[in-house]
Enzyme design. Structure first.
Site, PDB file in Angstrom:
ATOM      1  N   LYS A  98       0.788  -1.232   0.011  1.00  0.00           N
ATOM      2  CA  LYS A  98       0.038   0.030   0.122  1.00  0.00           C
ATOM      3  C   LYS A  98       0.805   1.161  -0.037  1.00  0.00           C
ATOM      4  CE  LYS A  98      -4.257   1.288   2.360  1.00  0.00           C
ATOM      5  NZ  LYS A  98      -5.215   0.864   3.660  1.00  0.00           N
TER       6      LYS A  98
HETATM    7  O1  G3P Z   1      -9.465   2.254   4.389  1.00  0.00           O
HETATM    8  C1  G3P Z   1      -9.223   3.441   4.912  1.00  0.00           C
HETATM    9  C2  G3P Z   1      -9.717   3.580   6.220  1.00  0.00           C
HETATM   10  O2  G3P Z   1      -8.892   2.895   7.174  1.00  0.00           O
HETATM   11  C3  G3P Z   1     -10.004   4.787   6.701  1.00  0.00           C
HETATM   12  O3  G3P Z   1     -11.369   4.734   7.309  1.00  0.00           O
HETATM   13  O4  G3P Z   1     -13.269   5.479   8.663  1.00  0.00           O
HETATM   14  O5  G3P Z   1     -10.613   6.197   9.114  1.00  0.00           O
HETATM   15  O6  G3P Z   1     -11.815   7.099   7.267  1.00  0.00           O
HETATM   16  P1  G3P Z   1     -11.691   6.207   8.163  1.00  0.00           P
END
Ligand code: G3P
Length: 215
Positions: free
Chosen positions: A87
């Site tokens: 990634k």
């Molecule tokens: O896949 C990306 C993710 O981990 C971010 O999620 O909910 O932190 O915006 P969030």
């Protein structure tokens, strides 16, 4: 559409795998920190532990932000297991690293994508996956799902093989909308996947069937 779980929590990964609908895992440095995984050795071991549970791709993120550093870290991550996908953040050196890995046959997931232009660059560099963060766009009053639609159109126009991995997916409607739009993958917490199971008419219908079965 593939379902990935967005966590570094081994118990939740196992629960999702046991459900039989899991196609892969995504992690990031914040999710690793949340599980208290510290130090390079422990982090690498944790990725291997995840690979032992799941049968699909596992995204492991580099910390370096310069080309040489990303290449060094990414090559070490890719050697851990054949299902590791490196990634890489959507920055200038990240695009160079994605191109480098693409030529070497190492698969990549371009992360922190917030615009169609960024997604186009990631596909041109040869990313295996592109990760638009839809929830974080919604958080700043911008339509995250619209971005998925735009990327779908662009990729289909030119038959890019990069898979659209909708990330920062927070709830079941995000999942359903992503499926309607044609995202290739959603990555989300286990709670968003299990929420798809729920319907009050299912619960009341089952209760009625079980009561009638006793008659
Ligand atoms: O896949 C990306 C993710 O981990 C971010 O999620 O909910 O932190 O915006 P969030």
């Amino acid at each position: 559409m593939k379902f990935f779980i967005d966590t570094a929590n081994l118990a939740q990964i196992k629960e999702a795998q046991d459900l039989g609908v899991l196609d892969g895992v995504t992690t990031n440095p914040s999710l690793m920190a949340k599980e208290g995984i510290k130090g390079q050795k422990n982090i690498l071991k944790h990725y291997v532990d995840i690979c032992k549970i799941v049968t699909g791709d596992v995204s492991a993120e580099v910390i370096a932000t310069d080309f040489a550093g990303m290449v060094k870290e990414g090559e070490a991550l890719a050697k851990l297991h054949k299902r590791i996908v490196v990634k890489i953040p959507m920055i200038k050196d990240g695009i160079k690293a994605i191109k480098y890995f693409s030529k070497k046959g190492i698969r990549t997931n371009c992360t922190l994508v917030f615009s169609a232009g960024q997604a186009l660059l990631a596909a041109k560099a040869g990313a295996s996956y592109v990760s638009p963060f839809i929830g974080r766009l919604d958080d700043v009053s911008t339509d995250g799902l619209r971005l998925i639609e735009d990327i779908r159109l662009i990729y289909d126009n030119y038959a890019y093989e990069t898979e659209i991995l909708a990330a920062s997916v927070r709830h079941p409607m995000h999942i359903i909308n992503c499926a309607q739009i044609g995202a290739d993958v959603v990555t989300c917490p286990l709670s968003a996947i299990t929420a798809l199971l729920k319907h009050p008419l299912t619960d009341s219908g089952l209760a009625q069937f079980l009561a009638d079965a006793k008659k």
